[in-house]
Write an enzyme that holds these catalytic residues in place. Structure first.
Site, PDB file in Angstrom:
ATOM      1  CE  LYS A  94      -3.778   1.853   3.348  1.00 54.38           C
ATOM      2  NZ  LYS A  94      -4.458   1.613   4.257  1.00 54.38           N
ATOM      3  CB  SER A 142      -7.397   4.702   3.319  1.00 54.63           C
ATOM      4  OG  SER A 142      -6.558   3.627   4.735  1.00 54.63           O
ATOM      5  CB  SER A 171      -8.146   1.084   6.603  1.00 54.03           C
ATOM      6  OG  SER A 171      -8.755   2.966   6.760  1.00 54.03           O
TER       7      SER A 171
END
Length: 490
Positions: free
Chosen positions: A80, A156, A180
Site C-alpha cells: 500500500k 483506505s 482500513s
C-alpha cells in the site's frame, strides 16, 4: 508472453501453495513475479488499483533483499502506498502534495516482510493520507470494485483489496486506523485481520504509543495465509515503548484445531448506529452457521458509552491527521496546505485540529481508557463479538459525502457521517483489540459483505482459529465460491 501457469491454475493457489511449489522447484520467484505483473496489466485498466509496478524487482526478485528461504518463498506482494517505507522507492500517499516523495530507508516492517519471503513488486492505491475510506478522487485515481466497477472498493487499503480479490496476488499489504484493512476486505470478499495493538511495529517513524490507533496487516484469500503472515512478520523493533504480544504456538499450527465452544455475541445496535436490515440479515445467517458449529450465539450489546467513545475517536483522528499533514508540510517548507494540492476535508481537518491542546488530547486518552476497560469487561463474559463490517451497503463510485473531496463545511459533521457508515470498525483501533473481516455475506446488489469477529486484547489467534473452522465448514468456499467479474481468470 509465456506464463508459468494458466490464469485458472494461478487463481486456485493461495500464497502458501505458491510458496510450496517454489520449494519443490516447480516454479521460480521470478516466474511468480512475472505472472503477477501480467495479472496487474490485465485487470488494472478496469480497476485502477496499481500505482506502480517495480519492473526491476519483477525481473530480479532478490534485488531489494527478499529472502527466498522465508515462509512465502518469493510470492509477489503489493505494498500500500502509505505506511512502511521502501528505501529508494516512491511513497506518494494518494496525494498530489507528495508526488515525487522518495523514501530514504526501509521501515522495520518492510524488512520483516522481505525476510518472510514476500517479493514487494509494486505500490497499491490509497486515498490521500489514508484519511477516508475510498480511493475515489478523479484528479488522482478512482479505484473500482472488481465485483462491479460501478462501486467503490472501500479503503483506505483500496488497491490491495481490489488486487487480491481480482486474483493478481494472493496476499498484499494493508493498514488500518479505523477499519482500513477490514472495510475493503469486507467489500471485496477478502480476509482482513486488524491485529491487536502490539503485534506489528511501525518503527522507526512511530510507535504504538505515538501512533495510537493505526496498525499494519494484509489482505488474503485464505486463513492460513493470514496466519503465516502474522507469524512471520510480528514483533517489535528495538526501542519500542511497550511489550509486544507473543503466542505459545504459531498461528499456522493453532488454526488446524477447532476452538472450543465459544460465547458469541451478535451485535449491531451500537449507540446511535444501526445496520441496514439487509446487513442484519447477513449477520443472522452467520450466527446460525456458528450455532451449527456448536457455539453459543445470542444478541448482546457491549456495555460501552458509545457516544463518548466515538467522541474520543473523532478527537484522535482530527488531531492525528492534522499533525500528519503538518509534518508533511514542514518537509516542503509550507505553512498551510495548498488548496490545489491537498483535498478539501484534509485542509479543514488540519485547520480544525492543529491547535488542539494537551488538555484535549488528555481527555481523548481518558476516553480511550474508559472504552477499552468497558470492552475488556464485556470480554470477561463473551469470547467473540460478531458484527456487520459496515452499517450501510457499499456505495457507488462518486458518492462523495464520506470522501475527503467532500464539500461539507463541518469537520465534526463529516466524521459523524463517517461513523454512521463505518460504525463497527473504529472502536477496535481505539481499544487496541483485534477485528477480523470474513467474506461470509452478500449484499443485495451482489457485492460481497464481510462479517466481523472482534476479540479481546491479544486474542488474534482465537479469531483466526474461528475463521479457519468456518473456512473448513464452507469447504474453503468463501463468497459462496464466486469470483468477481473483473478477475485474472475471467
Amino acid at each position: 508472453m509465456n506464463l508459468a501457469m494458466s490464469w485458472d491454475e494461478w487463481a486456485r493457489h493461495d500464497a502458501t501453495a505458491l510458496a510450496e511449489r517454489v520449494r519443490k522447484g516447480e516454479v521460480t520467484p521470478a516466474e511468480l513475479a512475472a505472472q503477477a505483473a501480467a495479472g496487474a496489466a490485465k485487470v488494472d485498466p478496469a480497476l485502477s488499483a496499481v500505482v506502480e509496478v517495480f519492473q526491476d524487482v519483477v525481473a530480479d526478485p532478490l534485488k531489494d533483499g527478499m529472502d527466498p528461504a522465508g515462509v512465502f518463498a518469493g510470492v509477489p506482494y503489493f505494498m500500500k502506498d502509505l505506511g512502511p517505507t521502501l528505501k529508494g522507492r516512491l511513497q506518494e500517499m494518494g496525494s498530489k502534495l507528495m508526488r515525487g516523495n522518495r523514501a530514504t530507508a526501509d521501515s522495520f516492517l518492510a524488512g520483516r516482510i522481505r525476510k518472510a519471503g514476500l517479493n514487494i513488486i509494486g505500490r497499491s492505491t490509497t486515498p490521500e493520507f489514508g484519511t477516508c475510506s475510498s480511493a475515489d478522487n478523479p484528479e488522482v485515481y478512482v479505484t473500482r470494485n472488481p465485483w462491479n466497477t460501478g462501486y467503490t472498493t472501500g479503503g483506505s487499503s483500496a488497491g490491495s483489496g481490489a488486487l487480491v480479490a481480482a486474483g493478481v496476488t494472493p496476499i498484499s499489504h494493508a493498514t488500518d486506523g479505523g477499519g482500513s484493512i477490514r472495510i475493503p476486505a469486507g467489500w471485496n470478499g477478502n480476509i482482513g485481520l486488524k491485529p491487536s495493538r502490539g503485534v506489528f511495529s511501525v518503527a522507526p517513524y512511530g510507535s504504538d504509543l505515538t501512533g495510537v490507533v493505526s496498525i499494519q496487516g494484509c489482505h488474503t484469500r485464505t486463513v492460513r495465509d493470514t496466519a503465516a503472515f502474522v507469524d512471520a512478520c510480528r514483533g517489535g523493533a528495538p526501542g519500542e515503548f511497550m511489550p509486544y504480544w507473543t503466542t505459545p504456538e504459531p498461528y499456522t499450527q493453532l488454526i488446524k484445531r477447532d476452538p472450543g465452544k465459544l460465547r458469541i455475541a451478535l451485535s449491531h445496535e451500537w449507540g446511535d448506529y444501526r445496520a441496514a436490515p439487509e446487513l442484519v440479515a447477513e449477520l443472522e445467517k452467520a450466527g446460525r452457521l456458528l450455532e451449527r458449529l456448536g457455539h453459543h450465539v445470542e444478541w448482546a450489546v457491549p456495555r460501552v458509552d458509545f457516544r463518548a467513545a466515538f467522541a474520543a475517536q473523532t478527537a484522535c483522528y482530527i488531531t492525528n491527521f492534522a499533525q500528519t499533514i503538518a509534518a508533511l508540510m514542514r518537509q516542503k517548507g509550507l505553512e498551510k496546505p495548498p488548496a490545489e494540492l491537498v483535498e478539501r476535508m484534509n485542509r479543514r481537518i488540519w485547520e480544525f485540529g492543529i491547535g488542539a491542546s494537551y488538555s484535549e488530547r488528555t481527555a481523548m486518552q481518558l476516553g480511550f481508557n474508559t472504552a477499552s476497560r468497558e470492552f475488556g469487561a464485556f470480554f470477561e463474559e463473551w469470547d467473540v463479538i460478531l458484527t456487520p463490517i459496515t452499517a450501510k451497503p457499499t456505495p457507488t463510485v462518486g458518492t462523495t459525502e464520506y470522501l475527503t473531496i467532500a464539500d461539507n463545511p463541518s469537520v465534526l459533521d463529516w466524521f459523524a457521517n463517517l461513523w454512521g457508515i463505518f460504525a463497527y470498525t473504529p472502536l477496535c483501533n481505539l481499544a487496541g483489540i483485534p477485528g477480523l473481516s470474513m467474506p461470509m455475506g452478500e449484499q443485495a446488489h451482489g457485492l460481497p459483505f464481510g462479517i466481523q469477529a472482534i476479540g479481546a486484547q491479544g486474542q488474534d489467534g482465537l479469531l483466526l482459529q474461528l475463521a479457519a473452522q468456518i473456512e473448513r465448514a464452507l469447504d474453503g468456499k468463501w463468497n459462496h465460491g464466486r469470483r468477481p467479474g473483473v478477475h485474472v481468470a475471467a
